[in-house]
Design a protein around this motif. Structure first.
Motif, PDB file in Angstrom:
ATOM      1  N   ILE A   1       0.861  -1.181   0.000  1.00 43.57           N
ATOM      2  CA  ILE A   1       0.000   0.000   0.000  1.00 43.57           C
ATOM      3  C   ILE A   1       0.896   1.229   0.000  1.00 43.57           C
ATOM      4  O   ILE A   1       1.742   1.369   0.877  1.00 43.57           O
ATOM      5  CB  ILE A   1      -0.914   0.039   1.243  1.00 43.57           C
ATOM      6  CG1 ILE A   1      -1.738  -1.244   1.354  1.00 43.57           C
ATOM      7  CG2 ILE A   1      -1.806   1.272   1.203  1.00 43.57           C
ATOM      8  CD1 ILE A   1      -2.439  -1.393   2.709  1.00 43.57           C
TER       9      ILE A   1
ATOM     10  N   ILE B   1      -8.903   4.902  -2.427  1.00 39.98           N
ATOM     11  CA  ILE B   1      -8.123   3.679  -2.655  1.00 39.98           C
ATOM     12  C   ILE B   1      -8.090   3.507  -4.169  1.00 39.98           C
ATOM     13  O   ILE B   1      -9.133   3.341  -4.798  1.00 39.98           O
ATOM     14  CB  ILE B   1      -8.784   2.461  -1.974  1.00 39.98           C
ATOM     15  CG1 ILE B   1      -9.012   2.746  -0.482  1.00 39.98           C
ATOM     16  CG2 ILE B   1      -7.940   1.202  -2.173  1.00 39.98           C
ATOM     17  CD1 ILE B   1      -9.947   1.756   0.202  1.00 39.98           C
TER      18      ILE B   1
ATOM     19  N   LEU C   1      -6.669  -0.057  -8.459  1.00 36.55           N
ATOM     20  CA  LEU C   1      -7.084  -1.441  -8.263  1.00 36.55           C
ATOM     21  C   LEU C   1      -7.116  -2.164  -9.604  1.00 36.55           C
ATOM     22  O   LEU C   1      -7.839  -1.757 -10.516  1.00 36.55           O
ATOM     23  CB  LEU C   1      -8.483  -1.517  -7.634  1.00 36.55           C
ATOM     24  CG  LEU C   1      -8.555  -1.407  -6.122  1.00 36.55           C
ATOM     25  CD1 LEU C   1      -8.272  -0.008  -5.652  1.00 36.55           C
ATOM     26  CD2 LEU C   1      -9.908  -1.854  -5.648  1.00 36.55           C
TER      27      LEU C   1
ATOM     28  N   GLU D   1      -8.524  -7.184  -7.518  1.00 29.83           N
ATOM     29  CA  GLU D   1      -7.971  -6.608  -6.294  1.00 29.83           C
ATOM     30  C   GLU D   1      -9.011  -5.953  -5.392  1.00 29.83           C
ATOM     31  O   GLU D   1      -8.717  -5.640  -4.247  1.00 29.83           O
ATOM     32  CB  GLU D   1      -6.866  -5.600  -6.623  1.00 29.83           C
ATOM     33  CG  GLU D   1      -5.608  -6.279  -7.108  1.00 29.83           C
ATOM     34  CD  GLU D   1      -4.481  -5.311  -7.396  1.00 29.83           C
ATOM     35  OE1 GLU D   1      -4.717  -4.092  -7.451  1.00 29.83           O
ATOM     36  OE2 GLU D   1      -3.353  -5.783  -7.570  1.00 29.83           O
ATOM     37  N   ALA D   2     -10.220  -5.766  -5.876  1.00 33.21           N
ATOM     38  CA  ALA D   2     -11.253  -5.118  -5.066  1.00 33.21           C
ATOM     39  C   ALA D   2     -11.548  -5.915  -3.800  1.00 33.21           C
ATOM     40  O   ALA D   2     -11.950  -5.339  -2.791  1.00 33.21           O
ATOM     41  CB  ALA D   2     -12.519  -4.917  -5.874  1.00 33.21           C
TER      42      ALA D   2
ATOM     43  N   VAL E   1      -7.201  -4.513   0.383  1.00 31.66           N
ATOM     44  CA  VAL E   1      -8.337  -3.610   0.131  1.00 31.66           C
ATOM     45  C   VAL E   1      -9.436  -3.847   1.170  1.00 31.66           C
ATOM     46  O   VAL E   1     -10.047  -2.890   1.650  1.00 31.66           O
ATOM     47  CB  VAL E   1      -8.850  -3.747  -1.318  1.00 31.66           C
ATOM     48  CG1 VAL E   1     -10.103  -2.913  -1.538  1.00 31.66           C
ATOM     49  CG2 VAL E   1      -7.753  -3.327  -2.302  1.00 31.66           C
ATOM     50  N   GLN E   2      -9.681  -5.087   1.539  1.00 29.26           N
ATOM     51  CA  GLN E   2     -10.639  -5.365   2.615  1.00 29.26           C
ATOM     52  C   GLN E   2     -10.227  -4.647   3.895  1.00 29.26           C
ATOM     53  O   GLN E   2     -11.058  -4.042   4.578  1.00 29.26           O
ATOM     54  CB  GLN E   2     -10.713  -6.869   2.897  1.00 29.26           C
ATOM     55  CG  GLN E   2     -11.410  -7.688   1.847  1.00 29.26           C
ATOM     56  CD  GLN E   2     -11.407  -9.157   2.243  1.00 29.26           C
ATOM     57  OE1 GLN E   2     -11.785  -9.499   3.358  1.00 29.26           O
ATOM     58  NE2 GLN E   2     -10.968 -10.014   1.328  1.00 29.26           N
TER      59      GLN E   2
ATOM     60  N   ARG F   1     -10.762  -0.844   3.542  1.00 30.13           N
ATOM     61  CA  ARG F   1     -12.194  -0.511   3.664  1.00 30.13           C
ATOM     62  C   ARG F   1     -12.646  -0.599   5.117  1.00 30.13           C
ATOM     63  O   ARG F   1     -13.349   0.285   5.615  1.00 30.13           O
ATOM     64  CB  ARG F   1     -13.034  -1.443   2.786  1.00 30.13           C
ATOM     65  CG  ARG F   1     -12.970  -1.129   1.315  1.00 30.13           C
ATOM     66  CD  ARG F   1     -14.053  -1.845   0.511  1.00 30.13           C
ATOM     67  NE  ARG F   1     -14.201  -3.241   0.833  1.00 30.13           N
ATOM     68  CZ  ARG F   1     -13.825  -4.255   0.060  1.00 30.13           C
ATOM     69  NH1 ARG F   1     -13.266  -4.031  -1.101  1.00 30.13           N
ATOM     70  NH2 ARG F   1     -14.018  -5.499   0.439  1.00 30.13           N
TER      71      ARG F   1
ATOM     72  N   THR G   1     -13.198   3.807  -4.206  1.00 30.70           N
ATOM     73  CA  THR G   1     -12.171   3.060  -4.916  1.00 30.70           C
ATOM     74  C   THR G   1     -12.148   3.490  -6.374  1.00 30.70           C
ATOM     75  O   THR G   1     -13.136   4.006  -6.898  1.00 30.70           O
ATOM     76  CB  THR G   1     -12.419   1.535  -4.835  1.00 30.70           C
ATOM     77  OG1 THR G   1     -13.699   1.238  -5.392  1.00 30.70           O
ATOM     78  CG2 THR G   1     -12.349   1.043  -3.395  1.00 30.70           C
TER      79      THR G   1
ATOM     80  N   VAL H   1      -1.951  -1.289  -4.057  1.00 34.19           N
ATOM     81  CA  VAL H   1      -2.860  -0.166  -4.308  1.00 34.19           C
ATOM     82  C   VAL H   1      -2.245   1.107  -3.747  1.00 34.19           C
ATOM     83  O   VAL H   1      -1.363   1.065  -2.891  1.00 34.19           O
ATOM     84  CB  VAL H   1      -4.258  -0.382  -3.675  1.00 34.19           C
ATOM     85  CG1 VAL H   1      -4.961  -1.581  -4.278  1.00 34.19           C
ATOM     86  CG2 VAL H   1      -4.181  -0.506  -2.167  1.00 34.19           C
TER      87      VAL H   1
ATOM     88  N   THR I   1      -5.720  -0.176   9.438  1.00 31.85           N
ATOM     89  CA  THR I   1      -5.452  -1.183   8.411  1.00 31.85           C
ATOM     90  C   THR I   1      -4.603  -2.311   8.969  1.00 31.85           C
ATOM     91  O   THR I   1      -4.868  -3.487   8.708  1.00 31.85           O
ATOM     92  CB  THR I   1      -4.779  -0.534   7.181  1.00 31.85           C
ATOM     93  OG1 THR I   1      -5.655   0.469   6.657  1.00 31.85           O
ATOM     94  CG2 THR I   1      -4.476  -1.563   6.106  1.00 31.85           C
TER      95      THR I   1
END
Length: 181
Positions: free
Chosen positions: A42, A55, A58, A62-63, A68-69, A72, A84, A106, A169
């Motif tokens: 990141i 973000i 992507l 990759e979403a 990414v999880q 979010r 995103t 990302v 994160t």
């Protein structure tokens, strides 16, 4: 009942140099490091102005990646708006060096939420003649890499939001990667 061994996650905070010169610092690191246990990279870039989390960059699939999880979840837990954006053609950051090595990556930017539409238009079509007029650009790109870019353009609350998202994160990654009991 069988239990899985505990997951040992290692976090590396890389402050790479020479991003603006072909990502030289992060490329050097990524090419020489043992990347076997890295779940993602990141880049926190352009985080000095704003109240929302962007973000970006992507790629396909990759979403729903672990990183990414976690981003979010951290944004939600902070109660801030996040959005995103898919691949970004012209702009990149140090996460791209890891993508080149097959690691999901990302970028994250702290952005003014009320400037989101203009920012998306700028990123999607950065060569438009309208961007030659500095005041039409998104706020985060009005002083970027200009003589006017300096400490006076940085908002302490935006930097604090970036700090909270980073901490959140890391916590979310720890929770998401924990073995099921």
């Amino acid at each position: 009942m069988t239990t899985r061994p505990p997951v040992h996650m290692k976090f590396v905070f890389l402050f790479a140099d020479l991003e603006e010169r072909g990502l030289a610092g992060s490329r050097h690191y990524a090419r020489g490091a043992n990347l076997g246990n890295i779940v993602g990279a990141i880049s926190f870039d352009l985080c000095g102005i704003g109240d929302a989390v962007g973000i970006w960059d992507l790629g396909d699939g990759e979403a729903d990646s672990l990183i990414v999880q976690a981003l979010r979840r951290a944004s939600q837990q902070e109660g801030v708006y996040y959005s995103t954006h898919g691949p970004v053609a012209r702009f990149s950051s140090d996460h791209a060096s890891f993508i080149e090595m097959g690691i999901p990556g990302v970028g994250v930017t702290i952005v003014p939420r009320d400037d989101e539409a203009r920012l998306r238009a700028y990123v999607d079509n950065p060569n438009s003649f309208r961007w030659l007029i500095r005041n039409l650009r998104p706020r985060i790109f009005r002083t970027y890499h200009t003589p006017q870019d300096g400490p006076q353009t940085v908002d302490a609350t935006a930097l604090d939001l970036a700090r909270r998202v980073i901490v959140g994160t890391v916590r979310a990654l720890d929770e998401l990667a924990a073995p099921a009991s």
